[in-house]
Design an enzyme around this catalytic site. Sequence first.
Site, PDB file in Angstrom:
ATOM      1  N   LYS A 677      14.476 -21.219 -88.921  1.00 27.05           N
ATOM      2  CA  LYS A 677      15.029 -21.709 -87.670  1.00 27.05           C
ATOM      3  C   LYS A 677      14.718 -23.191 -87.566  1.00 27.05           C
ATOM      4  O   LYS A 677      13.585 -23.598 -87.296  1.00 27.05           O
ATOM      5  CB  LYS A 677      14.390 -20.965 -86.481  1.00 27.05           C
ATOM      6  CG  LYS A 677      15.158 -21.170 -85.205  1.00 27.05           C
ATOM      7  CD  LYS A 677      14.361 -20.921 -83.963  1.00 27.05           C
ATOM      8  CE  LYS A 677      13.781 -22.168 -83.358  1.00 27.05           C
ATOM      9  NZ  LYS A 677      14.664 -23.299 -83.108  1.00 27.05           N
ATOM     10  N   GLU A 758       1.005 -26.159 -87.770  1.00 23.61           N
ATOM     11  CA  GLU A 758       0.762 -27.615 -87.805  1.00 23.61           C
ATOM     12  C   GLU A 758       1.196 -28.201 -86.478  1.00 23.61           C
ATOM     13  O   GLU A 758       2.373 -28.070 -86.099  1.00 23.61           O
ATOM     14  CB  GLU A 758       1.586 -28.265 -88.919  1.00 23.61           C
ATOM     15  CG  GLU A 758       1.227 -27.815 -90.309  1.00 23.61           C
ATOM     16  CD  GLU A 758      -0.132 -28.311 -90.767  1.00 23.61           C
ATOM     17  OE1 GLU A 758      -0.611 -29.302 -90.191  1.00 23.61           O
ATOM     18  OE2 GLU A 758      -0.711 -27.680 -91.656  1.00 23.61           O
ATOM     19  N   CYS A 792       4.042 -37.006 -86.386  1.00 27.62           N
ATOM     20  CA  CYS A 792       2.779 -36.465 -85.882  1.00 27.62           C
ATOM     21  C   CYS A 792       1.618 -37.293 -86.414  1.00 27.62           C
ATOM     22  O   CYS A 792       0.542 -37.321 -85.840  1.00 27.62           O
ATOM     23  CB  CYS A 792       2.625 -35.000 -86.218  1.00 27.62           C
ATOM     24  SG  CYS A 792       2.973 -34.656 -87.920  1.00 27.62           S
ATOM     25  N   GLU A 888      -0.831 -36.641 -76.460  1.00 26.81           N
ATOM     26  CA  GLU A 888       0.136 -37.070 -77.464  1.00 26.81           C
ATOM     27  C   GLU A 888       1.430 -37.486 -76.762  1.00 26.81           C
ATOM     28  O   GLU A 888       1.964 -36.745 -75.945  1.00 26.81           O
ATOM     29  CB  GLU A 888       0.419 -35.927 -78.435  1.00 26.81           C
ATOM     30  CG  GLU A 888       1.286 -36.380 -79.583  1.00 26.81           C
ATOM     31  CD  GLU A 888       1.583 -35.269 -80.588  1.00 26.81           C
ATOM     32  OE1 GLU A 888       1.605 -34.092 -80.171  1.00 26.81           O
ATOM     33  OE2 GLU A 888       1.810 -35.593 -81.764  1.00 26.81           O
TER      34      GLU A 888
END
Length: 1009
Positions: A677, A758, A792, A888
Amino acid sequence: MTSLQSEIEQRGRRIFELVDKYPESLFSKAGFYQRLMTLSMRDEQLKLQLFRFVAVLPSLHTSDEIIEHLQEYFADGHESRKVAEFLGVGIRLAGIVPRISGPILRWSVSEMARQFIAGRNPNDVMRTLRKRRTQNIGFTVDLLGEAVVSETEADEYGARYLDLLEGLARETKSWTDALENNSELFPVVNLSVKISALYSQISPDDPAETIAHLAPKLRPLLRRARELGAFINFDMESYAHKNGTLELFKTVFTEEEFKDWPHAGIVIQAYLRDSDADLRDLIEWGRARGTRFAVRLVKGAYWDYETTKSRQNGWDCPVYLQKPESDANFETLTRLLLENESIVTSAFGSHNVRSIAHAQALAEQLGIDRSRFEFQLLYGMAGPIKRALVEMGYRVREYCPVGELLPGMSYLVRRLLENTSNEGFLRAKFSENAPAEELLRDPREILRRSRNGVLPPPNATINMTTTTPKTQLGAHYENAPLTNFALPENQEKMRAALREQRNQFGRKVPLTINGEKIWTDKIFSSVNPSQPDQIVGYAAEAGIPEAERAVAAARPAFEKWRRTSFEERCQLLERAAEILERRRFELSALEVFEVGKPWAEADGDIREAIDFCTFYARQMRLIGRPRLTQNVPGEESYQHYWPRGVALVIAPWNFPMAILCGMVSAALVTGNTVIMKPSEQSVIIGSMLMEIYEEAGVPPGVLNFLNGKGSVIGAHMVDHKDVDLIAFTGSREVGLWIWETAGKTREGQRELKRVICEMGGKNAMIVDSDADLDEAIVDSIYSAFGFQGQKCSALSRLIVLEENYDRVMERLLGAAASVRVGNPEEPGIMVGPVIDEAAYRRILDYIDVGKNEATLAYQAKDLPPHGYFIPPTIFTGLKPNMQIACEEIFGPVLSVIKVRDLDEAIEVANGTDYALTGGFFSRSPANIERIKAQLEAGNVYINRPCTGAIVGRHPFGGFKMSGSGTKAGGKDYLLNFLIPRVVTENVARHGLAPEKTPEYRDEFLWPKH
Ligand SMILES: Cc1cc2nc3c(=O)[nH]c(=O)nc-3n(C[C@H](O)[C@H](O)[C@H](O)COP(=O)(O)OP(=O)(O)OC[C@H]3O[C@@H](n4cnc5c(N)ncnc54)[C@H](O)[C@@H]3O)c2cc1C
C-alpha cells in the site's frame, strides 16, 4: 629517436643545466616547512594527519586549543616521536607539548603559507610583483577563497576583485612588457578568476541558470578590465563546474560588447579525458568569433578529489588514472594549441621540465616565435625553473594568490599535496634527484612499455572498476551509480523525460489483486504539489472488500512462493533492478511531478530502489541455505530460515519508490507474499513498482497492489488474522498505533505478528568551535532544507557552541537567504513545494508557534505564487524544551540552539524522544571520538550532511521513538522477514559417526506438504 624527442631532450638538459647552476632544494625554506615536507614524504599516513593539523590550525583561537589539537592528532606514541622531530624538538611529544607555544606553531604555519601566498592583500602583493619584475617575470593574480556559501559572500568577493584590478592597474601603469615583442598579446595586468567564488548556488545540472547569474556579475569586471587594458583568465576548478565555466566563457565573450576583445583566457585541464574535445570545441568557437583568445594549459589540481568523488558516486572517472596519460595528453593538447596559434594564445602552466621542453621544441618546429606564448608557474614553486626559462628568453608569468591564510587553506593544502606527491615532477627532480634521462622520457613510451610489461603499470593501486558481478556470492557489493547531472546528455535525458511525463498527466491506475486489474467506483486524484491544479494521475481506491480480496489472494500464493527457490526470487529482484535502471529518467521525472522532488533527489530515490533490489538479492544468497552451526562429530545441526507469511507493506510518500521498493523487495526475496500500500500522495509512482514487478515476472497473488486510505484499509489489514508481518515507514502516530494493534492476537491467527516500524526524527547536528565552517554551513543548509526538509533524516536542530555562534549565524543566515526555492521541474532547485495542503497548513502552524516561542531569524520571501511552497525558516533563541525544538515538523524549518560547551550540546542533542540521525562538525579527534560514542542516533554522521544514506554503506534506521531498531539496507535487515529454524540430527550409530559433515544441506529448505 625522433627529431622532436632529441630536441626535447636537448632543451630539457639545457633547462636542467641552468637549474643546477643555482641549486635550490624543493623546499627552499629551511625549518618548519622543510621538516613537514620531509616527514610527509617518508610516511603517507602521517602526511594525512600533518596536513589535517595544518588545515585546522588557523581556525584555533588560543594556545591551549592548539596544544590540545596537537596532542589529539599525534597521540600515538610512534607518531609523537616523529612529530617531535617535525617540531624540531628531540624528545617525546607528551614531554614537549607544554613548552611549545601555540602562537609559535601558528606563526610557523603562516610563514609556510607565505611561501605559496604572494601577499595578504593587494598592497602587500605589490612588493612581490615588483621584485618579480626585476627578474623579468610577469604575474597573474588570484584572490584566495573558493568556498563562498552565500550571495553576500560572493558579492563581497566580486567587489574585492574590482578593487584588486584597480589597484594593480594603478601601480603598474608605467610597466612595460618584459620581451617587448608581441606585447599586445600579453597585457601586464592579468587577473585569474574563480567562477565558484562569484556565485554561491552554482548547480552543475543547470549551466543556463549559472550563466544567467554569473554573466551580470562578471560584466562590470570585464568592462573595467578592458578599459584598463588588463587580461582576465577564468581558472578551472572541479569537473562538476567545468562545462558551466566553458559555456559561460563562450557566452560572455560572444556578446557584442566583448566579442572583439582578445584579452580573455580560460584553463584547459589535460588530466580530463574530455579535454581534447573541449579544446577543439573552444578553438572552433574562437574561429567563429573571429577574435584571439587565450588558453592556459595545465594538468589539473583536483586529481585526488575527482578520483575520490567519482568512486563514491560510482561515476566514470573523468580524469586519467595513470600519470603518463596526463603527461601525454598535455603534449597532444600542446600541439593542438600551437597548431592553432593564429587564433589562440597559449600559456603552458607546468613545472615539469619535460612538458615545458616539449612545448618549446614543438613551437620551434612549427616556427612559432617564443614571444608569442608563455610559461606560467605558481608562486613559491620551481623558482630555478622560472629563472632558467627567463634566461632562455621565454616569457614567464607567475600565478600569485593573494589573501589571508584561512580562506587560502585549501589552496595551501593542494600545494603541499602537489609537492609531496609520489607522482609529481617536482618531488622526483628536487627531492629525489631523479636523473635527467628519466625525467625527460616520452610519456607515450612509458605507457607503451608498461602495457608491454617492461615497466610496472603506473598507479597500479587504483582500480576504478570491478569485473565481478555485484551480486555474486562473496563479491564486494557495488551500488548503482548516481546520475551525473553535470553531463549535458543526462540533463537532456531528464528534460525529455519531464516533457514525456507531462504528456502522461491524467493517467489512470487500477488495483492489482491476484494478477487481476481491478477498478472500483471510487477514484481519487494525485496532484502536482508545485501546481495543485495539475492532476498527475487517477487511482482506483480500495475499500474493505478489496482489502479482504487481497489477503485472500496473498494467503494461498504464499504456499507456493515459499517453496520457490531463493535463487529464483533473487533473480526476480535483479530483473526488477534492471527495469528500474532502464526506466530511471522516466521514474525520476514522475517523482518531480508527483512529490515535488528536485532532480538529483528524485534520481537518488530511484538509485536507492535499484540498490535495495540488488543488495537484498545478494544478502538472500548469503543466508538462503541451511548452514551447519558447529562441526561436532556425531551430530549435524543446521540453521536456516522460513518466510513468515503474508506481509503488509505500508510506505510513505517522501521516498516514494525507494522505501516502498525496499520493503517490498525484502519481503518478496525472503519468500513472503505481499500486499503493498503506497502512500495516497504518491500512488502513481507506487503503481509503477507494481508494473515493474509484473514485467519482471512476479506470479499472480505474490505481490498485490492496493491503493486506499490508511485509516480504512491500512487499519483493517493491520488487524487481520491472516496478515503475519507489517513493514511500515511513516509517522510516529500511525507507527505506534500499528505497534500496539499488531500486538493483539486475533482468533485464528497463526503467528505472532512481526512489525518493522520506521518513524520520524528530530535530528540534531552539533557545530564544534573548530569546525570547518565552509563545510558545516553548506552541509547544514542542505540537510535542513534539501527536499524541503521532508526527509525523516533531515536536520531540524542545529546546536552551536557559543564560542563560534556569531560567526556561524552570520554565514548560516546568508547561506539560507541564497538557497534556490522554486518549482523542482527546473534543475538546481533545492527547495520545492511540500507534499500537500495539509502538510502546508501544519508547517505554517508550527512556524506560528515558533514565532511565539522563539526569535524568527530568517524567513525566505520570494516564493512561487501557486503550489504548497513553505519559505525556508530559521529560528534562534530557543530553549531545548520548546515545542518547535521537540516535535517533528517535516518541513523546511530549522531551530538553532546555542550551548555553552560540548557537554551541553550532547545533552541537548540526546534530549528528545527520537534517535534517528545526528551529526557533528569538528576537527578535534577527541571530540569526534566522544560524539561517536555518545550521540543517541541510529545514524551518526561526522563532517557531512545527515541525510543521504546509501544502501549497504549506511544501513539506515533509528531507535527510541524513531523506530524498532531495524536497519534498511543493512546486512541483518532480511532476518526481520524470516523465521529462524534449526534442525539437529544425531548421526552417530553405536558411536560410529560420519567423517565429514557438509557445511550446507538443502533438503529441508522449505516445508514439504
Ligand atoms: C600557473 C598555473 C596555473 C594553474 N591553474 C590551474 C587551474 O586553473 N585549474 C587547475 O585545475 N589546475 C591549475 N594548475 C595546475 C595544478 O595546480 C598543478 O600545478 C599541475 O597540475 C601540476 O602539473 P605539473 O605539470 O607542474 O607537474 P607534474 O608533476 O608533471 O604533474 C602533476 C599532475 O599530474 C596529474 N596527475 C597526478 N597523478 C596522476 C595520475 N595517477 N594519473 C593521471 N594524472 C595524474 C595531476 O594533474 C597532477 O597535478 C595551474 C598550474 C600552474 C602552474
